[in-house]
Scaffold this active site. Structure first.
Site, short mmCIF file in Angstrom:
data_model
loop_
_atom_site.label_atom_id
_atom_site.label_comp_id
_atom_site.label_asym_id
_atom_site.label_seq_id
_atom_site.Cartn_x
_atom_site.Cartn_y
_atom_site.Cartn_z
CG ASN A 124 -5.02 3.38 8.06
OD1 ASN A 124 -3.98 3.46 8.69
ND2 ASN A 124 -5.35 2.31 7.36
N GLY A 125 -6.27 7.73 7.90
CA GLY A 125 -7.20 8.81 7.60
C GLY A 125 -6.69 10.12 8.15
NE ARG A 150 -3.44 -0.05 2.89
CZ ARG A 150 -4.76 0.02 2.76
NH1 ARG A 150 -5.42 -1.00 2.27
NH2 ARG A 150 -5.42 1.09 3.11
CE LYS A 165 1.15 2.19 -14.50
NZ LYS A 165 -0.20 1.93 -14.06
CG HIS A 208 -1.73 22.12 -31.65
ND1 HIS A 208 -1.96 23.09 -32.60
CD2 HIS A 208 -2.38 21.02 -32.09
CE1 HIS A 208 -2.72 22.61 -33.56
NE2 HIS A 208 -2.99 21.34 -33.27
CD GLU A 240 -1.99 3.27 -17.13
OE1 GLU A 240 -2.43 4.35 -16.70
OE2 GLU A 240 -1.56 2.37 -16.39
CD1 TRP A 251 2.66 6.79 1.57
CD2 TRP A 251 1.09 8.35 1.82
NE1 TRP A 251 2.65 7.57 0.44
CE2 TRP A 251 1.70 8.53 0.56
CE3 TRP A 251 0.07 9.23 2.20
CZ2 TRP A 251 1.34 9.54 -0.32
CZ3 TRP A 251 -0.29 10.24 1.32
CH2 TRP A 251 0.33 10.39 0.07
CD GLU A 260 2.46 4.40 -11.43
OE1 GLU A 260 2.06 4.63 -10.29
OE2 GLU A 260 1.72 3.91 -12.30
C1 F6R Z 1 -1.09 4.12 -11.12
C2 F6R Z 1 -2.08 3.86 -10.10
C3 F6R Z 1 -2.91 5.00 -9.62
C4 F6R Z 1 -4.34 4.53 -9.36
C5 F6R Z 1 -5.14 5.65 -8.69
C6 F6R Z 1 -6.58 5.25 -8.49
O1 F6R Z 1 -0.41 2.96 -11.48
O2 F6R Z 1 -2.24 2.76 -9.65
O3 F6R Z 1 -2.88 6.06 -10.52
O4 F6R Z 1 -4.91 4.16 -10.57
O5 F6R Z 1 -4.56 5.97 -7.47
O6 F6R Z 1 -6.67 4.08 -7.73
P1 F6R Z 1 -7.99 3.23 -7.70
O7 F6R Z 1 -8.19 2.59 -9.02
O8 F6R Z 1 -7.79 2.24 -6.60
O9 F6R Z 1 -9.11 4.17 -7.39
#
Ligand code: F6R
Length: 596
Positions: free
Chosen positions: A102-103, A28, A473, A492, A469, A76, A476
């Site tokens: 969490n939160g 996570r 990828k 443009h 996408e 986190w 990240e």
């Molecule tokens: C990129 C990635 C994130 C999720 C985003 C939404 O590889 O995994 O951009 O797509 O955080 O997450 P979900 O789909 O769980 O709402």
């Protein structure tokens, strides 16, 4: 994002169970970790460290933390940097109460001021630390610990999944508001976690808590509402095996999950596509006939939303995709519109908030998600599952492929259109993905361009979300600059960025108008001496202008987007692997983003 584990009754090792649970939540994303244990007649033992689970293990080495009940956490950072002090669990002044959370507690500052005035001393920058101090205050009046925890929880505003233990008591208390919590019901022990993988090795029986609920785990479990009234909760069974969360010999979860795409797609399509007649059957959901569709999602799921909006528009149904975090300022849904949240986790705070806003505006809502029992699935009027299986790598891969397949089914079943061509292509998709995986030359492309300072991705129509996408990828997991563009937009402005050192990945399939125009854009790139990598089925003449070709089988354009994306996933993976990046847990990122 943050992860929670708690357990009671693990006679064979509470500490090991907690640390193992934390290791299962690593995916996570986190930057510190900690555990707290207690038991009948004993005090509270706690250990927490900035860094990884291995740093926590180092901290535990040589210490004997004992207890029959405990809580653990991966943090986190939101309030305060990742330090030992800011790591959870947090304690009260006397060291009798330990809390993980969490939160975000929105009213933590006034609570902290009030508690400080009352003589409490704080040792961290976190919002969480107010909770153990509130419990400490409530315990002074002499009520039992459950009453004290309830009293503290009733003072909190914001989002939380909270677990607490009180020294000497063999109980875990937990409460949820806007942040997921699930109970695990073992034969001899009980668990609680923010996500099932934390305890899936011990049990497959689960209870999903809802907002406002409070759980008490001792020898038994009880769930009550905020007033203390018992809530009857169904016990569900999770439908995936613990082995599915292992690496199965792959170097990284991400690579394993890329290779799991044929299976994920088969699972998604099974029973929903008639092998012979070409019909699509998604049950009652197929009876929905929206006059318009709004997709709300973030990141990769947003790219799936852009793709899906294209499918609905092609079938004559007005459709738009919104970044969930921007939805509230967008166009309100009208008439019989359907608002679809695409979210693999079902817990993304921005997406949940957009869906709630849509409901507030009177729209029907649907969650397209991978996670049964998730908040999105439970809060929406309808849930459509993509059935990709657990995804551990932070970078979404197989869930994106399954989202695209599922959204094709949704569009065909609810908006209509000619299914004859696309259904056979969907049926062949798992095999076609396998062919791409077997024959991909992505490792060689990655080797050639691993040192590039930036990467660009272009595509048109349904391949535009694939270009976005591909870039997401790449950035990240490699930490390199990457951008995706609609191919026609390049001239443009972004063309100024293109040089002989910046590879441009162009997705071009078929030989229709979109392909011809994209080939024109490729020529513009080639004329500036930029290396071109064509992802193509060979139907156009794009290869003439390309330095490298990543081939995909010829298929329907909608399925081609999925295949092209697999090639781009592999390129990013191999560049990141060559650069030695932390592929499964990229810096600063989290799998499930539960704050707005
Ligand atoms: C990129 C990635 C994130 C999720 C985003 C939404 O590889 O995994 O951009 O797509 O955080 O997450 P979900 O789909 O769980 O709402």
């Amino acid at each position: 994002m943050c992860g929670i584990i708690g357990c009671v009754g693990r006679d064979d090792g509470t500490l090991e169970t907690l640390v193992h649970g934390l290791s299962k939540l690593e995916y996570r994303g986190y930057d510190s970790a900690g555990v707290a244990l207690t038991g009948p007649g004993t005090g509270l033992d706690i250990c927490k460290r900035a860094g990884e689970i291995d740093d926590l293990r180092d901290g535990l080495a040589g210490r004997t933390l004992s207890g029959t009940v405990g809580v653990g956490h991966t943090r986190w950072s939101t309030h305060g940097p990742p330090t030992d002090e800011n790591a959870h669990p947090h304690m009260d002044c006397a060291g009798n109460v330990a809390v993980v959370h969490n939160g975000i507690i929105e009213n933590y500052q006034p609570l902290r001021d009030e508690l400080t005035r009352a003589g409490h001393t704080f040792t961290s920058d976190t919002d969480t630390e107010v909770v153990p101090h509130l419990i400490e205050d409530a315990l002074e009046g002499g009520p039992d610990p459950e009453e004290a925890v309830r009293t503290a929880i009733s003072r909190l505003d914001g989002s939380y999944a909270i677990a607490a233990v009180v020294a000497g008591h063999e109980v875990v208390f937990a409460a949820r508001n806007d942040s997921p919590l699930v109970l695990g019901i073992g034969d001899d022990a009980l668990y609680l976690a923010s996500d099932v993988p934390a305890f899936r090795d011990y049990t497959d029986r689960v209870i999903y808590l809802d907002d406002g609920e409070f759980a008490r785990l001792d020898g038994a479990w009880t769930v009550t509402d905020a007033e203390g009234t018992v809530v009857e909760k169904p016990v569900d069974t999770v439908d995936w095996d613990p082995e599915e969360t292992g690496k199965s010999g792959y170097d990284h979860y991400m690579l394993k999950e890329i290779h799991e795409q044929p299976r994920a797609l088969r699972q998604c399509l099974r029973g929903r596509v008639d092998e012979l007649g070409g019909a699509v059957d998604i049950g009652d959901l197929g009876d929905l006939s929206p006059t318009g569709v709004q997709f709300v999602a973030c990141g990769t799921s947003y790219h799936a939303g852009l793709y899906a909006a294209g499918l609905f528009r092609a079938a004559g149904v007005p459709a738009q995709a919104f970044l969930a975090s921007e939805y509230a300022s967008g166009v309100p849904p009208t008439g019989d519109a359907l608002v679809v949240g695409i979210t693999q986790s079902g817990e993304t705070a921005d997406t949940l908030s957009a869906l709630r806003e849509a409901r507030r505006r009177g729209a029907r809502t649907m969650a397209v998600t991978n996670t049964v029992g998730s908040t999105a699935a439970r809060e929406c009027d309808h849930a459509f599952y993509i059935r990709a299986g657990p995804e551990i790598g932070v970078a979404a891969t197989k869930t994106f492929a399954s989202q695209l397949a599922a959204l094709n089914l949704l569009a065909l079943a609810t908006a209509g259109g000619d299914a004859r061509d696309i259904v056979p292509a969907l049926r062949d998709l798992p095999g076609d993905v396998q062919a791409v995986l077997d024959d991909s030359t992505a490792p060689a492309v990655a080797e050639t361009y691993e040192d590039a300072p930036a990467y660009f991705f272009i595509g048109r129509g349904l391949h535009y979300p694939v270009a976005l996408e591909g870039a997401l990828k790449m950035k990240e997991i490699t930490y390199k600059h990457a951008e995706g563009f609609a191919a026609g937009e390049l001239k443009h402005g972004p063309l100024a960025l293109v040089t002989e050192n910046t590879p441009v990945f162009a997705v071009v399939t078929g030989d229709g108008e979109l392909a011809r125009k994209t080939v024109g854009n490729v020529k513009e790139v080639e004329a500036r001496n930029a290396p071109v990598v064509a992802v193509t089925d060979g139907a156009s003449d794009v290869e003439r202008y390309a330095d490298h070709v990543l081939e995909i089988p010829e298929t329907h354009p909608r399925a081609a987007s999925v295949l092209a994306n697999v090639q781009l996933q592999l390129v990013s993976y191999h560049v990141a692997a060559r650069l030695g990046r932390s592929i499964d847990k990229p810096r600063n990122l989290a799998k499930s983003v539960t704050v707005e």
